[in-house]
Design an enzyme around this catalytic site. Structure first.
Site, PDB file in Angstrom:
ATOM      1  N   LYS A 121      -6.528 -56.896  27.554  1.00 54.81           N
ATOM      2  CA  LYS A 121      -6.785 -55.995  28.671  1.00 54.81           C
ATOM      3  C   LYS A 121      -7.835 -54.983  28.256  1.00 54.81           C
ATOM      4  CE  LYS A 121      -4.706 -53.041  32.120  1.00 54.81           C
ATOM      5  NZ  LYS A 121      -5.612 -51.922  31.878  1.00 54.81           N
ATOM      6  N   CYS A 412       7.191 -16.903  41.415  1.00 49.56           N
ATOM      7  CA  CYS A 412       5.953 -17.669  41.280  1.00 49.56           C
ATOM      8  C   CYS A 412       4.894 -16.795  40.610  1.00 49.56           C
ATOM      9  CB  CYS A 412       5.476 -18.121  42.654  1.00 49.56           C
ATOM     10  SG  CYS A 412       3.830 -18.845  42.628  1.00 49.56           S
TER      11      CYS A 412
HETATM   12  O1  D41 Z   1      -9.073 -56.665  31.223  1.00 47.37           O
HETATM   13  C1  D41 Z   1      -8.682 -56.093  32.236  1.00 47.37           C
HETATM   14  N1  D41 Z   1      -8.776 -54.775  32.367  1.00 47.37           N
HETATM   15  C2  D41 Z   1      -8.095 -56.885  33.367  1.00 47.37           C
HETATM   16  C3  D41 Z   1      -7.844 -56.256  34.571  1.00 47.37           C
HETATM   17  C4  D41 Z   1      -7.791 -58.256  33.234  1.00 47.37           C
HETATM   18  N2  D41 Z   1      -8.039 -58.912  32.091  1.00 47.37           N
HETATM   19  N3  D41 Z   1      -7.259 -58.937  34.270  1.00 47.37           N
HETATM   20  C5  D41 Z   1      -7.003 -58.338  35.457  1.00 47.37           C
HETATM   21  N4  D41 Z   1      -6.480 -59.072  36.467  1.00 47.37           N
HETATM   22  C6  D41 Z   1      -6.219 -58.520  37.631  1.00 47.37           C
HETATM   23  C7  D41 Z   1      -5.616 -59.363  38.717  1.00 47.37           C
HETATM   24  C8  D41 Z   1      -4.423 -60.084  38.201  1.00 47.37           C
HETATM   25  C9  D41 Z   1      -5.200 -58.522  39.897  1.00 47.37           C
HETATM   26  C10 D41 Z   1      -6.641 -60.361  39.172  1.00 47.37           C
HETATM   27  C11 D41 Z   1      -7.296 -56.954  35.655  1.00 47.37           C
HETATM   28  C12 D41 Z   1      -7.007 -56.420  36.934  1.00 47.37           C
HETATM   29  N5  D41 Z   1      -6.473 -57.217  37.906  1.00 47.37           N
HETATM   30  C13 D41 Z   1      -7.239 -55.035  37.321  1.00 47.37           C
HETATM   31  N6  D41 Z   1      -8.145 -54.228  36.833  1.00 47.37           N
HETATM   32  C14 D41 Z   1      -8.063 -53.041  37.460  1.00 47.37           C
HETATM   33  C15 D41 Z   1      -7.058 -53.101  38.361  1.00 47.37           C
HETATM   34  C16 D41 Z   1      -6.547 -54.358  38.284  1.00 47.37           C
END
Ligand code: D41
Length: 675
Positions: A121, A412
């Site tokens: 992520k 407050c």
């Molecule tokens: O690497 C990421 N930040 C990342 C974000 C990722 N690898 N996959 C993601 N997949 C999704 C879905 C499942 C909704 C297609 C995401 C994000 N969403 C995401 N990034 C910001 C909000 C959601």
């Protein structure tokens, strides 16, 4: 220089060759991570192409690598609606939560083991890239998921993002989603250069990526070392039917895909992946804050659907927050928009997770007691991703001498009104709602904020002045301001004053959802506000709604319903609404774009074994407007009975509730194009 005497036809041929060559170099560098030629050779080819394009300007194509920085500075970014919303991700911080996720997925799919795609992520900025006939036509930030900002010119400057697709077989329209990030090496190099030049440095790679995309001048973005990884597609046209296979296809089409993506089996596979990436984290070369798990098969994703805006088929498993030790200097209290009084820890500055932290929340009085935090203590500060830093615990064993415990003020600190705390509530509140300047200022600031009425230029400092000088007491007063009054304020020239008056004027016709969000009704966020607007379609209808009617709205439970009711029962709020109307504020009700809702107002109950997973049947019914409930009662409209239906069927018969068998249900779906 281009070769002298190159005629137009030869120049056109050579330009096409050079573009293909440079695209290839970029692809090897960014996607395959396998640079093909030394930088000097790359630069030589690029200059040769530039020379030809200078000689024959009509040969320039929009997707030429020379055109990455072609855009002129903008005044503002245009808003773009995402045709397919950009969903958000549910979070897990513990193994237990991951097991719970896997259990829900297995139950929803009615299988014993699930294949997941897993990926790191990235801690960057989510982006959506639209390609038409293979060419990049639009790039938009995620924004609130429903609409974001058009940042195409900035994104074109990122060499890792293809301006045209490679390979073959791509659909005429393709929308790719992914994360723009700043690699650590680029971040360090940029800061070293900035320090040398005596210029401002970037705070951390995440802010750097977000800030770079928000530059109005694409040349500024071009100077930032940004990169990209693709992680999904908006629609299924023309791509394989699994997540991992789709990412591999995107790689063929020229997109960088994280080399760590893979598939794993079952919850043990998920946890092993999490541990493995955790081990590798420090050597990846970019910041990550966890890993993401996605059910690999798209059909299964569709079966599971989503709740609110988070898919049931995906989960972000976060790494533990970063922690540091520092000194607690003092405990102050802050008064929020709704009067909530939050104790704030003033800290000796400490660097945690990439930023310097000087303040952290202590949540509430009970938390302070539980942790026994006293000014002078050593404390552990924790910062997880984007969330507000908090005091995680107190190192009581390091306390030296006597320290005085914290006392919640009885009045407050801003307006002197009594502070009240209900027996069963953790939060203390200032009772001075309409007279407390802290609450008034924050309500007005919230009203003007981006996701509310979006009044450009009305920042916190200005709100403070407007309230302190008595020019503004309620949000309605904003619409009566004139430029002469404003120029009386400190640091306010004629130009800024007229800009502000114009910006306020432009916000006179907000969408109903935004207006409801702007009013700051407790627990009504932008999603709930939009749901209320879509459901009631007028302020009058909402104002009349009783608790039961309110609870029929998506995402509205008893607590939110009570807050909405309380808001409209307060005469002062009605006065403000009337004053807004008198000042010329007229809300807009957008066209209803959801599909037909033939089952709106009906409550369905499912029982027995159906020919499809129960969760899928539930999603289909909801998409037709029905509410789906767990038990049969007098309010049930239809009981959908599969095979071996038991006690629910008996009860429905007793109550005279309509019972529908599977065949009739299939016919209903066909009638509405859902089967
Ligand atoms: O690497 C990421 N930040 C990342 C974000 C990722 N690898 N996959 C993601 N997949 C999704 C879905 C499942 C909704 C297609 C995401 C994000 N969403 C995401 N990034 C910001 C909000 C959601």
């Amino acid at each position: 220089m281009s070769e002298p005497g190159l005629d137009r036809t030869a120049a056109a041929t050579r330009a096409a060759e050079l573009r293909a060559l440079i695209d290839d170099y970029d692809h090897h560098y960014y996607v395959l991570d396998d640079p093909r030629v030394p930088d000097v050779e790359y630069d030589r080819r690029l200059r040769e192409l530039q020379a030809i394009e200078t000689d024959y300007p009509d040969l320039v194509t929009p997707d030429s690598p020379t055109q990455r920085v072609g855009g002129t500075p903008l005044d503002a970014f245009e808003e773009v609606r995402h045709e397919t919303p950009m969903l958000s991700l549910g979070n897990a911080f513990s193994e237990e939560e991951v097991r719970e996720f896997d259990r829900r997925v297995r139950e929803g799919l009615e299988v014993a083991q699930v294949v997941y795609a897993a990926e790191p992520k990235l801690d960057g900025v989510a982006i959506s890239l639209a390609y038409e006939n293979g060419r990049l036509v639009r790039a938009a930030t995620r924004g609130d998921g429903a609409s974001g900002e058009n940042v195409t010119e900035n994104v074109r400057t990122i060499a890792a993002i293809p301006l045209r697709l490679r390979g073959e077989g791509w659909p005429a329209r393709l929308e790719v989603r992914g994360e723009i990030y700043m690699p650590l090496a680029g971040f360090e190099a940029f800061n070293a250069a900035a320090r040398n030049a005596g210029e401002r440095t970037l705070v951390n790679p995440r802010n750097a990526a977000a800030g770079s995309l928000r530059q109005l001048d694409p040349k500024m973005t071009a100077a930032r070392p940004l990169a990209f990884f693709a992680y999904s597609v908006a629609t299924r046209d023309g791509v394989p039917d699994h997540q991992l296979a789709t990412l591999e296809r995107l790689r063929d089409w020229g997109f960088p895909v994280n080399p760590e993506v893979t598939t794993v089996r079952g919850v043990d596979g998920l946890l092993a992946y999490y541990a493995a990436i955790g081990e590798k984290r420090a050597g990846l070369g970019y910041d990550i804050d966890g890993v993401v798990y996605k059910v690999d098969a798209f059909d299964d994703q569709e079966t599971l659907g989503f709740v609110s805006r988070a898919p049931r088929w995906a989960l972000a498993h976060k790494f533990p927050a970063q922690e540091e030790i520092t000194r607690l200097l003092a405990i102050d209290v802050q008064v929020g928009r709704t009067g909530a009084i939050t104790p704030v820890a003033r800290l000796e500055p400490v660097f945690v997770g990439g930023v310097t932290v000087t303040n952290a929340t202590l949540h509430n009085e009970d938390e302070i007691r539980r942790k026994d935090a006293r000014p002078g203590d050593w404390v552990v500060v924790r910062r997880a991703g984007d969330v507000i830093p908090e005091v995680a615990r107190v190192l009581v064993e390091r306390r030296e001498g006597e320290l005085a415990p914290f006392e919640m003020p009885a009045e407050c600190p801003v307006c002197g009104s009594a502070v009240e705390r209900d027996e069963d509530q953790a939060v203390a509140r200032c009772t001075g709602g309409l007279v407390c300047p802290a609450q008034v200022k924050q309500r007005i600031g919230h009203f003007a904020s981006r996701k509310a009425l979006d009044i450009e230029g009305l920042g916190d400092k200005l709100v403070q002045q407007l309230v302190d000088t008595g020019l503004v007491g309620t949000v309605a007063d904003l619409f009566r301001l004139d430029a002469d009054q404003l120029t009386e304020l400190e640091r306010m020239g004629e130009k800024s004053a007229s800009n502000l008056v114009n910006a306020i004027g432009r916000s006179r016709t907000p969408e109903l959802g935004r207006l409801l969000f702007a009013l700051g009704i407790r627990e009504v966020g932008e999603v709930t506000a939009a749901n209320l607007a879509r459901h009631f379609r007028s302020l009058e209808a909402l104002r009349e709604a009783d608790i039961e009617a309110l609870e029929a709205v998506d995402d509205v439970g008893p607590v939110v319903a009570a807050h909405v009711r309380a808001f409209f029962d307060e005469p002062h709020n009605i006065e403000v609404l009337e004053a807004l109307r008198d000042a010329g504020v007229r809300y807009q009700v957008p066209e209803d774009t959801s599909g037909p809702q033939p089952l709106a107002g009906q409550t369905w109950v499912l029982t027995g074994t159906l020919g499809m997973p129960r969760i899928k049947a539930k999603n289909l019914l909801q998409s037709l407007g029905a509410k789906v409930s767990g038990s049969v009662s007098g309010k049930t409209s239809v009981l959908l009975a599969g095979e071996n239906a038991g006690s629910k069927r008996d009860k429905a018969e007793k109550l005279g509730v309509e019972i529908m068998e599977e065949d009739a249900f299939q016919a209903l779906l066909r009638e509405h194009g859902l089967a």
